[in-house]
Design a protein around this motif. Sequence first.
Motif, PDB file in Angstrom:
ATOM      1  N   ASP A  23     -66.737   8.262  71.405  1.00 33.58           N
ATOM      2  CA  ASP A  23     -65.748   7.489  72.178  1.00 33.58           C
ATOM      3  C   ASP A  23     -64.687   8.409  72.782  1.00 33.58           C
ATOM      4  O   ASP A  23     -64.322   8.276  73.966  1.00 33.58           O
ATOM      5  CB  ASP A  23     -65.066   6.448  71.285  1.00 33.58           C
ATOM      6  N   TYR A  83     -61.607   5.457  66.834  1.00 32.38           N
ATOM      7  CA  TYR A  83     -62.601   5.925  67.791  1.00 32.38           C
ATOM      8  C   TYR A  83     -63.596   6.839  67.095  1.00 32.38           C
ATOM      9  O   TYR A  83     -63.235   7.582  66.175  1.00 32.38           O
ATOM     10  CB  TYR A  83     -61.951   6.740  68.914  1.00 32.38           C
ATOM     11  N   ASN A 110     -63.994   9.015  76.778  1.00 33.14           N
ATOM     12  CA  ASN A 110     -62.701   8.622  77.347  1.00 33.14           C
ATOM     13  C   ASN A 110     -61.933   9.784  77.965  1.00 33.14           C
ATOM     14  O   ASN A 110     -61.129   9.576  78.879  1.00 33.14           O
ATOM     15  CB  ASN A 110     -61.842   7.962  76.273  1.00 33.14           C
TER      16      ASN A 110
END
Length: 212
Positions: free
Chosen positions: A26, A22, A30
């Motif tokens: 990201d 990631y 998330n």
Amino acid sequence: MSKKDNGATLILAYLNEKNRPYSAQDVFCNLQKQHGFGKTAVVKAVELLALEGKIKEKMYGKQKIYFADQSQFKNVNDTDLKAMDSQISQLSAEVQSLTQSCRQLDAELKELNSQLTTEEMMSEIQELKKESSGYRARLEKIKSATNHVTPEEKEKVYKDRDVYVKEWKKRKRLASDMMDSILEGYPKSKKQFLDEVGVETDEDCKVVVPSI
């Protein structure tokens, strides 16, 4: 989570759990909604974790990618991989089946919610019984009445009505012709003539000759 930790513990657990690469962006996207992380805090946390050797960092072009340290995981042979693939396929099929069942149950629930409840049905039944009882009493009253008109009497009334209407029209026409003849030599208007002789027309009385 302490302020000093700055989310690093949660981010480390997240990267180890997902075990996939990631970017800091990201990770922020998330976890931000659930934990309320700020982007700057996430960037600092992953950089700190990489510096401490708790996660790995690699450059892909101009972007840094972070992922779990693979040395902490045991090696998986081909047999284990095939077993996991089989389990994934089995679980995916189960998820699909459960999803379909949920959709069917949701549709049934929606249909049930649109119907009357037991209490509402009982109330409506009582209202219908009451209404039916009223109609039944009215019907019995009509049946027991002694002033019914027979079909023959009804036919005679209609025939008499036709005779009277025809006679009415005939006399109206004769009276109109008679007045027209008089008015030919009468020096005043028709209204003045009617007022003088004291005649009231159907129109004055707001009466209309019925149609046959």
